[in-house]
Design a protein around this motif. Structure first.
Motif, PDB file in Angstrom:
ATOM      1  N   VAL A   7      43.707 -26.789  56.763  1.00  0.00           N
ATOM      2  CA  VAL A   7      42.488 -26.703  55.947  1.00  0.00           C
ATOM      3  C   VAL A   7      41.435 -27.689  56.449  1.00  0.00           C
ATOM      4  N   LEU A   8      41.873 -28.913  56.745  1.00  0.00           N
ATOM      5  CA  LEU A   8      40.956 -29.925  57.263  1.00  0.00           C
ATOM      6  C   LEU A   8      40.338 -29.487  58.590  1.00  0.00           C
ATOM      7  N   GLY A   9      41.180 -28.894  59.445  1.00  0.00           N
ATOM      8  CA  GLY A   9      40.685 -28.414  60.730  1.00  0.00           C
ATOM      9  C   GLY A   9      39.637 -27.317  60.571  1.00  0.00           C
ATOM     10  N   ILE A  10      39.878 -26.403  59.623  1.00  0.00           N
ATOM     11  CA  ILE A  10      38.913 -25.322  59.364  1.00  0.00           C
ATOM     12  C   ILE A  10      37.588 -25.898  58.868  1.00  0.00           C
ATOM     13  N   ILE A  11      37.678 -26.867  57.959  1.00  0.00           N
ATOM     14  CA  ILE A  11      36.465 -27.490  57.413  1.00  0.00           C
ATOM     15  C   ILE A  11      35.671 -28.171  58.528  1.00  0.00           C
ATOM     16  N   LEU A  12      36.361 -28.915  59.378  1.00  0.00           N
ATOM     17  CA  LEU A  12      35.681 -29.604  60.474  1.00  0.00           C
ATOM     18  C   LEU A  12      35.055 -28.614  61.449  1.00  0.00           C
ATOM     19  N   LEU A  13      35.752 -27.497  61.685  1.00  0.00           N
ATOM     20  CA  LEU A  13      35.221 -26.463  62.571  1.00  0.00           C
ATOM     21  C   LEU A  13      33.955 -25.849  61.992  1.00  0.00           C
ATOM     22  N   LEU A  14      33.955 -25.594  60.681  1.00  0.00           N
ATOM     23  CA  LEU A  14      32.778 -25.020  60.032  1.00  0.00           C
ATOM     24  C   LEU A  14      31.602 -25.991  60.042  1.00  0.00           C
ATOM     25  N   VAL A  15      31.899 -27.272  59.835  1.00  0.00           N
ATOM     26  CA  VAL A  15      30.842 -28.290  59.889  1.00  0.00           C
ATOM     27  C   VAL A  15      30.232 -28.339  61.283  1.00  0.00           C
ATOM     28  N   LEU A  16      31.089 -28.298  62.305  1.00  0.00           N
ATOM     29  CA  LEU A  16      30.602 -28.309  63.690  1.00  0.00           C
ATOM     30  C   LEU A  16      29.750 -27.077  63.970  1.00  0.00           C
ATOM     31  N   LEU A  17      30.241 -25.909  63.516  1.00  0.00           N
ATOM     32  CA  LEU A  17      29.504 -24.662  63.716  1.00  0.00           C
ATOM     33  C   LEU A  17      28.142 -24.721  63.037  1.00  0.00           C
ATOM     34  N   SER A  18      28.115 -25.253  61.813  1.00  0.00           N
ATOM     35  CA  SER A  18      26.865 -25.377  61.064  1.00  0.00           C
ATOM     36  C   SER A  18      25.877 -26.263  61.813  1.00  0.00           C
ATOM     37  N   ASN A  19      26.367 -27.381  62.349  1.00  0.00           N
ATOM     38  CA  ASN A  19      25.491 -28.295  63.086  1.00  0.00           C
ATOM     39  C   ASN A  19      24.915 -27.636  64.338  1.00  0.00           C
ATOM     40  N   ILE A  20      25.744 -26.847  65.012  1.00  0.00           N
ATOM     41  CA  ILE A  20      25.273 -26.149  66.220  1.00  0.00           C
ATOM     42  C   ILE A  20      24.229 -25.097  65.847  1.00  0.00           C
ATOM     43  N   GLU A  21      24.541 -24.300  64.824  1.00  0.00           N
ATOM     44  CA  GLU A  21      23.629 -23.238  64.384  1.00  0.00           C
ATOM     45  C   GLU A  21      22.272 -23.790  63.966  1.00  0.00           C
ATOM     46  N   ASN A  22      22.279 -24.916  63.256  1.00  0.00           N
ATOM     47  CA  ASN A  22      21.050 -25.451  62.689  1.00  0.00           C
ATOM     48  C   ASN A  22      20.113 -26.044  63.726  1.00  0.00           C
ATOM     49  N   LYS A  23      20.566 -26.113  64.967  1.00  0.00           N
ATOM     50  CA  LYS A  23      19.696 -26.553  66.057  1.00  0.00           C
ATOM     51  C   LYS A  23      19.078 -25.366  66.797  1.00  0.00           C
ATOM     52  N   SER A 277      19.554 -32.596  51.358  1.00  0.00           N
ATOM     53  CA  SER A 277      20.655 -33.173  50.566  1.00  0.00           C
ATOM     54  C   SER A 277      21.990 -32.604  51.037  1.00  0.00           C
ATOM     55  N   ILE A 278      22.777 -32.045  50.129  1.00  0.00           N
ATOM     56  CA  ILE A 278      24.115 -31.573  50.505  1.00  0.00           C
ATOM     57  C   ILE A 278      24.163 -30.049  50.666  1.00  0.00           C
ATOM     58  N   MET A 279      23.007 -29.414  50.711  1.00  0.00           N
ATOM     59  CA  MET A 279      22.991 -27.957  50.815  1.00  0.00           C
ATOM     60  C   MET A 279      23.355 -27.526  52.231  1.00  0.00           C
ATOM     61  N   PRO A 280      24.428 -26.738  52.381  1.00  0.00           N
ATOM     62  CA  PRO A 280      24.853 -26.328  53.728  1.00  0.00           C
ATOM     63  C   PRO A 280      24.084 -25.109  54.220  1.00  0.00           C
ATOM     64  N   ARG A 281      24.129 -24.891  55.519  1.00  0.00           N
ATOM     65  CA  ARG A 281      23.705 -23.628  56.117  1.00  0.00           C
ATOM     66  C   ARG A 281      24.839 -23.203  57.043  1.00  0.00           C
ATOM     67  N   LEU A 282      25.339 -21.987  56.859  1.00  0.00           N
ATOM     68  CA  LEU A 282      26.440 -21.502  57.677  1.00  0.00           C
ATOM     69  C   LEU A 282      26.239 -20.021  57.945  1.00  0.00           C
ATOM     70  N   PHE A 283      26.415 -19.622  59.214  1.00  0.00           N
ATOM     71  CA  PHE A 283      26.122 -18.251  59.647  1.00  0.00           C
ATOM     72  C   PHE A 283      24.686 -17.891  59.257  1.00  0.00           C
ATOM     73  N   ASN A 284      23.791 -18.864  59.396  1.00  0.00           N
ATOM     74  CA  ASN A 284      22.451 -18.762  58.822  1.00  0.00           C
ATOM     75  C   ASN A 284      21.484 -19.561  59.699  1.00  0.00           C
ATOM     76  N   ILE A 285      21.174 -19.015  60.871  1.00  0.00           N
ATOM     77  CA  ILE A 285      20.355 -19.724  61.856  1.00  0.00           C
ATOM     78  C   ILE A 285      18.911 -19.848  61.351  1.00  0.00           C
ATOM     79  N   PRO A 286      18.287 -21.021  61.479  1.00  0.00           N
ATOM     80  CA  PRO A 286      16.893 -21.195  61.069  1.00  0.00           C
ATOM     81  C   PRO A 286      15.980 -20.123  61.665  1.00  0.00           C
TER      82      PRO A 286
END
Length: 306
Positions: A7-23, A277-286
């Motif tokens: 579960v921790l690995g999945i969360i970290l992977l999603l966080v990494l993916l979100s950071n990549i997408e948001n750039k 703040s803490i609002m995520p973006r995932l599978f949601n490119i700017p």
């Protein structure tokens, strides 16, 4: 223990993916066809920006500016939240972007709930010394936008004139109660009229209204085309479903993004350029939104890429 690590690995992977997408940046293109549009405005192209939230794509938003220049719009409309409430407005990434864009384009700037909150805090003059040092930058920000020639639409309207025709752009600033979490109070047409007056029937009407969930009211008021943001594309986007949750903590918001048409009136919702703040973006490119206006009878194919 193994389950926890998975579960921790999945969360970290999603966080990494979100950071990549948001750039990254994507461009979505929409064509709006109307028999109300004067022929002099046929094929008018503009860019819609929303919800930057002081984000930056490269130094001083160089990548974002380069993409806009490649699009070569005739003007730019912002649907609010270019800054963050309770953060410095000037200097800020939002201000830097507006400054750079104003050198090349006419910019029409409508407020989002973050700008409105800064304005409200300034007007209340009931803050701590620490907050005051930040909130005072709001006045500097607004003054600098004006000095740059940016047209501020805070419950105000302006016209674009061309030869024998014109179109009207109005920015709508609504009360904070319409942005509260877990609430969607009714918005009567009379309320909108009390802020921006009654719609005139003579020209094509663009309404810039940050919160799209009241599209029915905007249409009833008489907006031919409403431009919005605020919902951040539903923050987390699911294949085949769309946006998962709005910033107001409402699941599966109807107008999370894209082009919506009801009885000949249109709504375009930007997924936005950032978050806060803490609002995520995932599978949601700017997203940069490009809108082309066309006269009825001269219609070209609807185009949408994302």
């Amino acid at each position: 223990m193994q389950g926890f690590m998975i579960v921790l690995g999945i969360i970290l992977l999603l966080v990494l993916l979100s950071n990549i997408e948001n750039k990254r940046l994507v461009t979505s293109k929409y064509t709006i066809v109307s028999d109300k549009l004067p022929k002099d405005f046929h094929n008018t192209r503009f860019v819609l920006l929303a919800d930057l939230h002081n984000n930056s794509f490269g130094k001083q938003n160089a990548r974002l500016i380069r993409k806009i220049k490649e699009i070569n719009p005739e003007f730019i409309i912002t649907a609010g939240d270019m800054i963050n409430k309770r953060e410095s407005c000037c200097p800020s990434n939002g201000y830097s972007l507006m400054k750079q864009l104003s050198k090349h384009y006419t910019v029409y700037y409508s407020l989002g709930n973050h700008e409105q909150r800064m304005k409200q805090l300034w007007e209340l003059q009931n803050t701590s010394d620490t907050e005051e040092s930040v909130i005072s930058t709001w006045v500097e920000y607004i003054n600098e936008l004006s000095n740059l020639g940016i047209i501020l639409l805070d419950n105000q309207s302006t016209y674009i004139n061309r030869k024998n025709g014109k179109l009207r752009i109005t920015g709508l600033s609504i009360e904070p109660k319409y942005f509260e979490h877990n609430k969607s109070p009714e918005m009567p047409v009379e309320y909108v009229e009390s802020l921006i007056g009654k719609r005139t029937d003579k020209e094509f009407q663009i309404l810039v209204a940050h919160n799209p969930i009241y599209f029915q009211t905007y249409a009833a008021w008489g907006a031919d085309l409403t431009l919005s943001g605020h919902l951040h594309g539903g923050m987390v986007r699911l294949p085949g479903v769309g946006g998962l949750v709005s910033p107001q903590v409402q699941l599966f918001p109807k107008y999370h993004s894209g082009n919506h048409t009801e009885e000949g009136q249109h709504l375009i919702v930007s997924r936005g350029l950032g978050s806060h703040s803490i609002m995520p973006r995932l599978f949601n490119i700017p997203e940069i939104v490009v809108v082309t206006l066309q006269c009825e009878g001269e219609r070209s194919l609807y185009e949408h890429s994302c």
